[in-house]
Design an enzyme around this catalytic site. Structure first.
Site, PDB file in Angstrom:
ATOM      1  N   HIS A  22      79.798  87.701 -12.309  1.00  0.00           N
ATOM      2  CA  HIS A  22      80.662  87.303 -13.424  1.00  0.00           C
ATOM      3  C   HIS A  22      80.090  87.758 -14.770  1.00  0.00           C
ATOM      4  O   HIS A  22      80.142  87.020 -15.759  1.00  0.00           O
ATOM      5  CB  HIS A  22      80.920  85.787 -13.418  1.00  0.00           C
ATOM      6  CG  HIS A  22      81.915  85.392 -12.371  1.00  0.00           C
ATOM      7  ND1 HIS A  22      83.266  85.585 -12.531  1.00  0.00           N
ATOM      8  CD2 HIS A  22      81.748  84.856 -11.135  1.00  0.00           C
ATOM      9  CE1 HIS A  22      83.896  85.148 -11.434  1.00  0.00           C
ATOM     10  NE2 HIS A  22      82.995  84.727 -10.576  1.00  0.00           N
ATOM     11  N   GLY A  85      88.177  89.515   3.114  1.00  0.00           N
ATOM     12  CA  GLY A  85      87.743  88.149   2.803  1.00  0.00           C
ATOM     13  C   GLY A  85      86.299  87.876   3.157  1.00  0.00           C
ATOM     14  O   GLY A  85      85.828  86.749   3.075  1.00  0.00           O
ATOM     15  N   ASP A 131      82.761  96.446  -8.348  1.00  0.00           N
ATOM     16  CA  ASP A 131      83.005  96.705  -6.923  1.00  0.00           C
ATOM     17  C   ASP A 131      83.435  98.154  -6.701  1.00  0.00           C
ATOM     18  O   ASP A 131      82.980  98.839  -5.782  1.00  0.00           O
ATOM     19  CB  ASP A 131      84.084  95.763  -6.386  1.00  0.00           C
ATOM     20  CG  ASP A 131      83.724  94.304  -6.576  1.00  0.00           C
ATOM     21  OD1 ASP A 131      82.547  94.008  -6.831  1.00  0.00           O
ATOM     22  OD2 ASP A 131      84.633  93.458  -6.466  1.00  0.00           O
TER      23      ASP A 131
HETATM   24  C1  GLA Z   1      84.990  90.099  -8.115  1.00  0.00           C
HETATM   25  C2  GLA Z   1      85.451  91.178  -9.121  1.00  0.00           C
HETATM   26  C3  GLA Z   1      84.261  91.832  -9.787  1.00  0.00           C
HETATM   27  C4  GLA Z   1      83.297  90.793 -10.358  1.00  0.00           C
HETATM   28  C5  GLA Z   1      82.981  89.716  -9.333  1.00  0.00           C
HETATM   29  C6  GLA Z   1      82.160  88.592  -9.919  1.00  0.00           C
HETATM   30  O1  GLA Z   1      84.307  90.693  -7.038  1.00  0.00           O
HETATM   31  O2  GLA Z   1      86.223  92.160  -8.471  1.00  0.00           O
HETATM   32  O3  GLA Z   1      84.699  92.716 -10.799  1.00  0.00           O
HETATM   33  O4  GLA Z   1      83.784  90.243 -11.553  1.00  0.00           O
HETATM   34  O5  GLA Z   1      84.162  89.159  -8.772  1.00  0.00           O
HETATM   35  O6  GLA Z   1      80.909  89.075 -10.294  1.00  0.00           O
END
Ligand code: GLA
Length: 302
Positions: A22, A85, A131
């Site tokens: 986050h 998931g 990600d």
């Molecule tokens: C999800 C979002 C990422 C990131 C994470 C928390 O995976 O896709 O961009 O914000 O939550 O770190």
């Protein structure tokens, strides 16, 4: 040419995030790694957008990538061993595999940004770029120390004497059904607890990268535990069931540390183990699926 006029194939990996949760959408620093679970997308031009996949729900993602790239409608066929998931970001693997198939010539950073926009467009969730970046530019034997503000990154060696264990909490929620956007907004507007998480987490990411380079296992474990407490108490994205699971993992001999991984509100737990502790973790958590992962190359690494 904005899209191929014949059949194409793209493949991209899932990812773990060692630390830095986050903070990506605030321009913070994160430390993800691509892992050895892959999604393959085959496609060809068609009259309309369609998808053939064992996992429902993928069409808006793949289509949004196509549209972001200015492609004509495509028929997609998807195979994957990135479980949806599971916390391994099956969505990023699908997005980046689609981009890599349609536009293998793109710069990896540009591909990651395109896929981030596609995910935001497909879901309405204002996700960060971590990600997609990991699925595009992760490297075998390494984690990526990524500055999400500048998109500069540095490779940090990650050796096989440490094992990545991803523990599925069994509680799965699509991001769109979580307060993800709300947490982002609270952090952006400067809410003190949320800011305290963000600032302390970024410090932990830098310390973790140094500890990884120094082989300081004690520090790695303590930083993971501190990250979890901060996600639990300051960012408030954990749940009591996940907290119990994290504490059970902490108590297994050979587990250096563990924490909630990814967006939270259920999902998965990352545990960092000394090689050889795998069976002990399985025995300590017999009712749960534990996936042991190795680092891998991203789709835009040649
Ligand atoms: C999800 C979002 C990422 C990131 C994470 C928390 O995976 O896709 O961009 O914000 O939550 O770190």
């Amino acid at each position: 040419m904005s899209s191929p006029d014949r059949a194409w194939t793209g493949q991209a990996p899932g990812r773990v995030n060692l630390i830095g949760e986050h903070v990506d959408y605030l321009g913070g620093v994160v430390l993800p790694a691509a892992v050895n679970r892959f999604t393959t997308v085959r496609g060809e031009p068609a009259n309309d957008w369609s998808i053939d996949s064992e996992v429902p729900g993928g069409l808006p993602y793949a289509r949004a990538v196509g549209e972001e790239l200015g492609a004509s409608p495509q028929a997609f066929r998807v195979t994957s061993d990135v479980p949806p998931g599971s916390g391994l970001s099956s969505s990023a693997a699908l997005l980046v595999a689609t981009a890599a198939g349609l536009r293998p010539d793109l710069d990896g950073r540009e591909a990651a940004l395109t896929c981030q926009r596609a995910e935001q467009r497909a879901t309405g969730v204002q996700v960060g770029v971590m990600d997609q970046f990991a699925a595009a530019l992760g490297r075998q034997g390494h984690a990526l120390l990524l500055d999400c503000g500048t998109l500069d990154y540095r490779l940090v060696p990650f050796h096989d004497d440490l094992v990545l264990a991803v523990i599925d909490s069994g509680i799965h929620r699509a991001l769109v059904d979580t307060p993800y956007n709300q947490r982002r907004q609270e952090a952006e507007s400067g809410m003190p607890k949320r800011r305290r998480h963000v600032e302390s987490e970024i410090e932990r990411v830098h310390a973790f990268a140094l500890a990884l380079e120094a082989g300081d296992r004690g520090a790695l474990g303590e930083l993971l535990k501190a990250s979890h407490r901060s996600l639990r108490d300051d960012f408030e994205v954990s749940t009591p069931a996940v907290d119990r699971l994290v504490e059970r993992a902490w108590s297994v001999p050979g587990c250096l540390g563990a924490r909630l991984m990814g967006a939270g509100f259920g999902g998965s737990v990352l545990a960092l183990l000394e090689a050889g502790a795998e069976d002990r973790v399985r025995r300590a958590l017999p009712e749960l699926i534990v996936r042991f992962c190795k680092t891998a190359d991203g789709a835009y690494v040649w």
